[in-house]
Design a protein around this motif. Structure first.
Motif, mmCIF file in Angstrom:
data_model
loop_
_atom_site.group_PDB
_atom_site.id
_atom_site.type_symbol
_atom_site.label_atom_id
_atom_site.label_comp_id
_atom_site.label_asym_id
_atom_site.label_seq_id
_atom_site.Cartn_x
_atom_site.Cartn_y
_atom_site.Cartn_z
ATOM 1 N N THR A 454 16.030 -4.791 -18.383
ATOM 2 C CA THR A 454 16.445 -3.456 -17.935
ATOM 3 C C THR A 454 16.474 -2.437 -19.056
ATOM 4 O O THR A 454 16.994 -1.322 -18.840
ATOM 5 C CB THR A 454 17.841 -3.540 -17.312
ATOM 6 O OG1 THR A 454 18.766 -4.022 -18.304
ATOM 7 C CG2 THR A 454 17.860 -4.455 -16.099
ATOM 8 N N PHE A 461 16.224 2.511 -14.777
ATOM 9 C CA PHE A 461 16.014 1.341 -13.919
ATOM 10 C C PHE A 461 17.116 1.183 -12.883
ATOM 11 O O PHE A 461 17.119 0.209 -12.152
ATOM 12 C CB PHE A 461 15.944 0.077 -14.800
ATOM 13 C CG PHE A 461 14.697 -0.022 -15.615
ATOM 14 C CD1 PHE A 461 13.626 -0.766 -15.174
ATOM 15 C CD2 PHE A 461 14.585 0.629 -16.835
ATOM 16 C CE1 PHE A 461 12.468 -0.870 -15.926
ATOM 17 C CE2 PHE A 461 13.432 0.554 -17.580
ATOM 18 C CZ PHE A 461 12.355 -0.196 -17.133
ATOM 19 N N TYR A 472 20.344 -2.659 -10.842
ATOM 20 C CA TYR A 472 19.194 -2.264 -11.640
ATOM 21 C C TYR A 472 17.993 -3.080 -11.200
ATOM 22 O O TYR A 472 18.115 -4.232 -10.746
ATOM 23 C CB TYR A 472 19.448 -2.505 -13.132
ATOM 24 C CG TYR A 472 20.604 -1.717 -13.696
ATOM 25 C CD1 TYR A 472 20.384 -0.492 -14.297
ATOM 26 C CD2 TYR A 472 21.900 -2.212 -13.634
ATOM 27 C CE1 TYR A 472 21.456 0.241 -14.830
ATOM 28 C CE2 TYR A 472 22.971 -1.487 -14.148
ATOM 29 C CZ TYR A 472 22.744 -0.265 -14.747
ATOM 30 O OH TYR A 472 23.789 0.440 -15.260
ATOM 31 N N GLY A 474 14.785 -4.961 -12.607
ATOM 32 C CA GLY A 474 14.327 -5.517 -13.872
ATOM 33 C C GLY A 474 13.031 -6.292 -13.712
ATOM 34 O O GLY A 474 12.646 -6.686 -12.605
#
Length: 810
Positions: A454, A461, A472, A474
């Motif tokens: 991230t 993100f 987030y 990732g």
């Protein structure tokens, strides 16, 4: 050209100064064609053109009868001429004569264009027809052309038209042509000699005159006695004017047809004898004329009787025609009245239907209010019954609260120590959860891997944010993942982390989010990445995403019911989600549902009493989307603070109604229930989903309303049978239903097929209602049934059940 003006007042020449005048003593030749013209040159032009073509004449005499108006126009209205002052009358007469001048000039122009020399006879009379008759008599006109109606001789009453009046009063020596619209309608031939033009005196010697007697035809052909009398009077007057001393008449035989010229004799005695003989013969001729006159009078009487009879018959025909027209008009009025009555009837029926609909709506509201009233009374009784329990257990609750507070303080101290040491292991997490040293089935990620995926939890993100953490996106070696990071400073966030890590590590289901791993050091969970966001985003069409059609929504309802059935059927503990809402339902790339958000779930052992919670939530679930609140918690849970499986059923019912309507959850169940009771369910459906099948939407709405009942005891349990019925709603729309499975009456799939006497299979309830309503004929063949017995069709029922039990195809 000269203007003939007999019997005109002195001011006429002044009114027509541009027209040359003629000596009033002169008379136009009687053999010229005379044309009676009116006040409209446009209508009379065709009459003149017909005259020019018919007679090929180079000279014509126009007869116009001028009628002085009997009223004088003033500012106060029309006044009779005898009551107006002389100045007004004189001014108005000048205007009239000016108009007459313009009209006559137009007639002259028409004649000049046709290369015909015109003469004009202009007379003043009170009636046009009497003026024409006076002109004919005065000038002994022998040829007269005038306009007339084509059927005047049949339809007009005696004396009611100019043509009839002229025909009856003009002398018979005048030949008349009646013309209408440039075509000859009728012609009356002359049947009498005009003595005024044929008898004349010529001088032979001084003091002597010679009588040139015209040819006298046989008197028997005269039809009118008056005409015979006119001829005889003319002869008598002519004879009386002869100087018998200076002339002699030759004897005329009885068979003679004309008078010969008399020869002069020197002997006075012979002349006297001849005159006596001539007088005797003249008396005989007069007697014969009287006899012929009497015969003509008899014939005329017969003709008049026939004429009056024909006029009477025509009047009867006209009366019958008028009666027929009145009947037609009356019939049309009746038809118009009937149409108006029908329209009024339709309007009254529409008003009645509208009032009935309003009454039904009012009755439905009364039913709803009555239901609410009973619920309130029931709740009041329950509250009153449990109030005693609450009062009796207050002491126990205080002791339990003290224990819970002690445990909370202990947990807080332990968390503080963990943060200081920055080392958290999976075994310690298990201890926090309360399940001993059971190992968790997920992969542990170091904090560095999450930072790398991230970019140090960069806001770039970040794809979501809640009250206790952020989500987030990732990138790891296996592809895209979703990382949910809880806040360290939030005790609630730590409890959500523990609950989700434990539940999702132990559970695997196609419609539950897949937990890949966790990072206890960062209080983060790593999930599979679902690219289509949440169901909440699709319902509100966030970022202008395309809407979900009804098939996808029906499939999602089936998938959610299967996931809830899996959670409620888990062993040894039953899992209650506790926070089921569109925000916690995620969609994969194929728009299949995945249930997440297990931070508020509870595990209830199978043998534990209902209402006992092994894991207790510190606070209820909250929605972070104020603009479209997709959370409507169970009213009974809000009242008792006890989370059961029926709370998940209530939340599932709200989601079903949201998928049907696309509306917020607050007050949604009441709105849909009102629409169903008033048969207006289609008005609350989400039009973006397309055209819902009536059977599917009706059953889904009924199921959603059952799930959202205020009383949890009346909510259905999520059993395999219920889930299978929901699957059938979807599969029946995805694959064609065999025609043999459909009821011929309802055109729906049969669940209780029965065979009637006609050999056809019907839905049991439908054919029974058909027979109960008096139907003794076959619904398929319309033939009379031999009997009213019904036989269950077990083979068809088994075939339908096997078809319905086929698994759902994605």
């Amino acid at each position: 050209m000269k203007l003939l003006r007999p019997a005109l007042e002195a001011g006429l020449l002044d009114a027509l100064p541009s027209l040359p005048s003629i000596n009033l003593e002169a008379r136009p030749p009687t053999d010229l064609v005379h044309v009676a013209v009116g006040t409209s040159p446009e209508k009379t032009q065709r009459l003149l053109e017909w005259t020019f073509r018919r007679f090929r004449c180079r000279e014509v005499v126009l007869i116009h009868v001028h009628r002085l108006s009997q009223t004088i126009p003033t500012l106060l209205g029309n006044l009779p001429a005898n009551q107006a002052n002389e100045q007004l009358v004189s001014a108005h007469r000048m205007v009239e004569w000016g108009n007459t001048k313009k009209m006559l000039l137009r007639y002259l122009d028409i004649c000049y264009r046709s290369q015909v020399q015109p003469k004009i006879i202009l007379v003043k009379a009170e009636h046009v027809q009497s003026g024409i008759v006076n002109v004919v008599n005065k000038y002994c006109i022998q040829k007269l052309v005038m306009g007339a109606s084509p059927v005047y001789c049949l339809r007009a009453k005696p004396g009611s038209s100019k043509a009839i009046y002229t025909l009856k009063n003009v002398p018979s020596f005048c030949e008349i042509w009646f013309v209408k619209k440039g075509r000859l309608v009728w012609m009356r031939e002359a049947n009498e000699i005009n003595f005024a033009s044929t008898v004349s005196w010529t001088e032979t010697l001084p003091g002597e005159r010679k009588l040139e007697r015209p040819e006298v035809r046989n008197l028997s052909h005269f039809n009118n006695p008056k005409e015979s009398a006119f001829l005889i009077d003319s002869i008598s007057q002519t004879a009386s004017g002869v100087n018998l001393d200076n002339s002699t008449l030759s004897p005329i035989s009885s068979s003679s047809t004309y008078f010969r010229d008399a020869k002069r004799s020197p002997s006075h005695t012979n002349s006297q004898e001849q005159l006596e003989a001539l007088s005797g013969r003249l008396i005989g001729i007069i007697d014969e004329a009287k006899t012929a006159k009497e015969a003509a009078s008899a014939d005329l009487s017969k003709c008049m009787e026939l004429k009056f009879a024909s006029a009477k018959a025509f009047n009867m025909v006209k009366a019958f025609e008028a009666a027929r027209l009145r009947e037609i008009k009356f019939r049309e009025e009746l038809e118009a009245l009937l149409v108006a009555t029908k329209l009024q009837k339709d309007e009254l029926i529409n008003q009645k239907n509208k009032i009935v609909e309003e009454l039904e709506g009012a009755l439905s509201n009364v039913v709803i209010l009555d239901d609410h009233y009973h619920q309130v009374v029931h709740l009041k009784d329950e509250v009153a019954s449990e109030l005693d329990k609450v009062l009796s257990s207050t002491a126990n609750l205080e002791l339990e609260n003290q224990k819970i507070q002690h445990q909370k303080d202990e947990y807080a101290r332990q968390i503080a120590r963990l943060r200081c040491n920055n080392h958290v292991t999976s075994k310690i997490c298990n201890k926090f959860i309360g399940f001993g040293n059971d190992s968790l089935d997920f992969k542990e990620f170091p904090l560095s891997d999450l930072h790398a995926a991230t970019f140090g939890f960069s806001d770039t993100f970040k794809i979501g944010q809640g009250g206790h953490g952020c989500v987030y996106k990732g990138e790891m070696s296996n592809g895209s993942v979703a990382i949910k990071k809880f806040h360290h400073h939030s005790v609630q966030g730590q409890q959500e982390f523990q609950h989700e890590a434990f539940v999702l590590s132990k559970m695997r289901h196609p419609h539950l989010v897949t937990l890949i791993g966790a990072c206890p050091e960062a209080l983060s969970l790593v999930y599979e990445y679902l690219p289509n966001g949440t169901l909440h985003d699709r319902l509100i069409r966030k970022s202008m995403t395309p809407p979900l059609d009804w098939k996808a929504r029906t499939r999602m309802i089936v998938e959610l019911s299967g996931a809830l059935l899996f959670l409620h059927s888990s062993k040894p503990e039953k899992i209650i989600h506790g926070d089921l809402k569109p925000l916690n339902i995620f969609l994969d790339s194929n728009f299949h549902c995945k249930v997440g958000g297990f931070g508020f779930c509870e595990l209830v052992p199978e043998m534990v009493a209902s209402g006992f919670r092994l894991l207790r939530q510190n606070s209820g679930p909250k929605s972070s989307f104020a603009e479209f609140p997709y959370s409507d918690p169970d009213p009974e849970y809000q009242r008792t603070n006890i989370l059961t499986s029926k709370s998940d059923v209530y939340s599932f019912g709200i989601i079903v109604l949201q998928l049907l309507t696309g509306r917020p959850p607050l007050g949604l169940s009441t709105e849909v229930r009102r629409a169903v009771l008033s048969s207006r369910l289609s008005t609350v459906l989400d039009r973006n989903a397309g055209e819902w099948p009536k059977d599917v939407v009706g059953k889904l709405a009924e199921f959603g309303l059952k799930c959202t009942n205020m009383n949890s005891c009346k909510r259905p349990e999520l059993t395999p049978t219920v889930v299978k019925e929901l699957e059938q709603l979807y599969t029946m729309q995805e694959r064609p239903i065999p025609s043999s499975f459909l009821c011929p009456i309802l055109q729906e799939i049969m669940y209780d097929p029965e065979v009637a006497a006609d050999g056809f299979t019907y839905e049991g309830k439908a054919i029974q209602e058909w027979i109960a309503s008096g139907g003794e004929t076959s619904p398929m063949t319309n033939l009379r049934l031999e009997n009213l017995n019904l036989t269950p069709n077990h083979a068809l029922r088994l075939a339908i059940q096997d078809w319905l039990s086929q698994p759902l195809q994605s």
